[in-house]
Design an enzyme around this catalytic site. Structure first.
Site, PDB file in Angstrom:
ATOM      1  N   GLU A   1       0.909  -1.245  -0.038  1.00  0.00           N
ATOM      2  CA  GLU A   1       0.138   0.140   0.165  1.00  0.00           C
ATOM      3  C   GLU A   1       1.001   1.214   0.069  1.00  0.00           C
ATOM      4  OE1 GLU A   1      -2.213   2.920   0.483  1.00  0.00           O
ATOM      5  OE2 GLU A   1      -3.610   1.414   1.120  1.00  0.00           O
TER       6      GLU A   1
ATOM      7  N   ALA B   1       0.633   4.242   1.109  1.00  0.00           N
ATOM      8  CA  ALA B   1       0.589   4.845   2.415  1.00  0.00           C
ATOM      9  C   ALA B   1       1.559   4.311   3.419  1.00  0.00           C
ATOM     10  CB  ALA B   1      -0.811   5.059   3.009  1.00  0.00           C
ATOM     11  N   SER B   2       1.953   3.048   3.219  1.00  0.00           N
ATOM     12  CA  SER B   2       2.591   2.220   4.192  1.00  0.00           C
ATOM     13  C   SER B   2       3.968   2.615   4.533  1.00  0.00           C
ATOM     14  CB  SER B   2       2.292   0.737   3.817  1.00  0.00           C
ATOM     15  OG  SER B   2       2.978  -0.275   4.480  1.00  0.00           O
ATOM     16  N   THR B   3       4.364   2.874   5.719  1.00  0.00           N
ATOM     17  CA  THR B   3       6.023   3.189   5.758  1.00  0.00           C
ATOM     18  C   THR B   3       6.809   1.863   5.458  1.00  0.00           C
ATOM     19  OG1 THR B   3       5.403   2.611   8.286  1.00  0.00           O
ATOM     20  CG2 THR B   3       5.357   4.954   7.559  1.00  0.00           C
TER      21      THR B   3
ATOM     22  N   SER C   1       6.194  -0.549   3.668  1.00  0.00           N
ATOM     23  CA  SER C   1       6.316  -0.940   2.318  1.00  0.00           C
ATOM     24  C   SER C   1       7.354  -0.167   1.561  1.00  0.00           C
ATOM     25  CB  SER C   1       4.871  -0.591   1.556  1.00  0.00           C
ATOM     26  OG  SER C   1       3.965  -1.690   2.161  1.00  0.00           O
TER      27      SER C   1
END
Length: 197
Positions: free
Chosen positions: A9, A11-13, A15
């Site tokens: 995703e 928005a995922s840090t 990731s």
């Protein structure tokens, strides 16, 4: 060659960290990667959350940001916290990443978006930002946006989210090897070992 599916995703840090290292690490392990952009928002809503758990639970959020700094430092990745609200809206970027799968530019675009978000403090929901990133990796922005905004591609992203739900994916990054699940950047190596075995 065995394959690992990388669910992420924008928005995922964590990731961000995974996206910047999975190509190198998987290639060294002799494992192919299928990049699977999806959206966590609909999954969080089903859990009764209207925001990131890192915002809902402040202690968890404080720990995550400090840990994220350590992990980025350990990987040699630049980090500048996003200037706009966290998490950023990654819907347009996810549609583009999904549209790029057929032409093979999804990995490069994904890394460019994550870098823009977490190293350059740019708004990844802004179309001009995304157009600039597409141009940077040699992709025609008009063609890419036309493909991303096609009804079939939008439906494909909904289907990708539905598949993530069906497979029990609840966070990002997430890896699947067949039906075997692995959650978190720190489980990447375990997922690769499983794929090889």
């Amino acid at each position: 060659m065995r394959t690992i599916e990388f669910w992420y995703e924008f928005a995922s840090t964590y990731s961000y960290v995974t996206a910047m290292r999975i190509g190198r690490v998987a290639a060294a392990a002799g494992v192919a990667v299928r990049w699977r952009p999806f959206l966590l928002g609909p999954i969080f809503k089903e859990l009764g959350w209207n925001d990131s758990p890192f915002n809902i639970y402040p202690a968890k959020g404080r720990y995550m940001w400090r840990d994220f700094e350590r992990v980025c430092e350990g990987e040699g990745l630049p980090l500048k916290l996003p200037p706009v609200r966290f998490p950023q809206n990654g819907v347009k970027a996810a549609r583009l990443a999904l549209a790029g799968e057929a032409d093979g530019w999804t990995p490069d675009f994904t890394c460019a978006v994550f870098y823009a978000n977490y190293a350059e403090q740019r708004d990844i929901s802004d179309e001009d930002t995304l157009r600039g990133l597409l141009s940077r990796i040699g992709v025609d922005p008009e063609r890419a946006f036309a493909a991303a905004n096609a009804p079939a591609n939008k439906e494909a992203l909904f289907a990708q989210v539905a598949e993530a739900k069906t497979r029990g994916i609840f966070g990002a990054p997430f890896f699947t090897v067949g039906d075997e699940p692995f959650w978190g950047n720190d489980r990447l190596e375990a997922a690769l070992r499983w794929a090889k075995a």
